[in-house]
Design an enzyme around this catalytic site. Structure first.
Site, short mmCIF file in Angstrom:
data_model
loop_
_atom_site.label_atom_id
_atom_site.label_comp_id
_atom_site.label_asym_id
_atom_site.label_seq_id
_atom_site.Cartn_x
_atom_site.Cartn_y
_atom_site.Cartn_z
N ASN A 102 0.81 -1.22 0.00
CA ASN A 102 0.00 0.00 0.00
C ASN A 102 0.85 1.27 0.00
OD1 ASN A 102 -2.33 -1.42 -0.23
ND2 ASN A 102 -3.06 -1.09 1.86
N ARG A 158 -17.26 2.34 16.91
CA ARG A 158 -17.35 0.93 17.28
C ARG A 158 -17.51 0.77 18.79
NH1 ARG A 158 -12.67 -0.99 12.89
NH2 ARG A 158 -14.16 -1.61 11.27
N HIS A 182 -4.33 3.25 15.10
CA HIS A 182 -5.41 2.43 14.53
C HIS A 182 -4.84 1.03 14.41
CE1 HIS A 182 -9.10 1.57 12.52
NE2 HIS A 182 -8.56 1.34 11.34
#
Length: 316
Positions: A102, A158, A182
């Site tokens: 990525n 969440r 994260h």
């Protein structure tokens, strides 16, 4: 109106983000790009045909992009660019497993954003999030306030959802907060969590709060394991779209985001999940919130873990 937002990457995350941004009806144009020829144009056509039904005027434009920057002229003069490009996780993969592949994608996208939309605020959502946000800032050369990452909004949502389910209360009554990275060093902040103003610690035993914290930290992996063919996108796209809306409206909304921290909490020179005031220039300021000594220690640990990984990305 007159505002323009681009979403790079027309997978489930990107296309859902584009849909949410269009349906807000606060932008004149939403541009959706992808490297798969015809995919963004087809999705744009489909989304535009929903306008009479949903009652929004925002125009969606699709553009196929090439490896050498072909097609990126479509993003010119974008006020906000949301980068969703990159591979999603598969079951058993950590976010860090995506780092190498990525990084190449995000660097190339960021360089084209700098070339064609030099005044944009960039919101990164590609994983591993904290590292890709740092890489996007390096690759664009933009000031740190104009490059931020989406994570805290999602992780907090969440956490709030799990608390609401545990207590059988409306989600609107729940206030939670997550900071840090994260990933494994995510820092849910129980001291800042409440239901209708009552501290969470008075409503749930400590052991159960700890279980909800762990479930929040593993929230993405839980979805990935169930889907088996991709990762979450409904909640993540809602979070990214809300951030883009706050930029477009210069709202000053306070949100947990991945932002450049320079002195707050005694932490400097790293992208980290913190609360920040969001407006037209991206991060207006980082908000330093009250934390317990153990929460503060966890945040410092998260900062050092992220710093170590962000140091590696300059070579990717």
């Amino acid at each position: 109106m007159g505002k323009k937002v681009t979403v790079v990457g027309a997978g489930f995350y990107g296309s859902t983000t584009a849909q949410r941004l269009a349906e807000y009806d606060v932008f004149e144009t939403v541009v959706l790009t992808d490297i798969v020829a015809g995919k963004p144009e087809g999705l744009a056509l489909d989304l535009n045909q929903s306008r009479p039904i949903e009652g929004f005027e925002t125009k969606v434009v699709g553009a196929t992009t090439g490896p050498n920057g072909e097609g990126y002229e479509a993003i010119e003069a974008s006020d906000v660019v949301v980068i969703t490009a990159g591979l999603p996780r598969k079951p058993g993969m950590s976010r860090m497993d995506l780092l190498g592949v990525n990084a190449k994608i995000v660097r190339q996208v960021a360089e084209n954003v700098a070339k064609f939309a030099p005044a944009a605020v960039v919101i990164v959502v590609s994983n591993p999030l904290d590292e890709m946000t740092a890489l996007a800032q390096i690759a664009t050369g933009f000031p740190t306030n104009r490059v931020l990452g989406q994570a805290g909004m999602l992780d907090t949502a969440r956490f709030s959802n799990f608390v609401a389910e545990a207590l059988a209360v409306p989600v609107g009554d729940v206030r939670t907060l997550t900071l840090g990275s994260h990933g494994d060093t995510m820092v849910p902040v129980p001291s800042r969590c409440s239901v209708r103003g009552t501290p969470l610690a008075e409503l749930l035993p400590a052991g159960q709060i700890d279980e909800l914290v762990v479930r929040t930290r593993n929230g993405g992996a839980e979805v990935v394991a169930l889907l088996k063919t991709g990762s979450a996108y409904y909640a993540p796209s809602a979070a990214a779209a809300r951030m883009a809306k706050a930029v477009a409206e210069d709202s000053g909304a306070v949100m947990p985001v991945c932002a450049w921290v320079d002195g707050e909490y005694g932490i400097s020179g790293v992208y980290l999940g913190v609360e920040a005031e969001i407006g037209a220039e991206g991060v207006k300021r980082v908000i330093e919130t009250e934390l317990t000594p153990s929460e503060r220690a966890d945040l410092l640990n998260a900062a050092e873990a992220v710093r170590a990984k962000q140091a590696d990305i300059t070579n990717l």
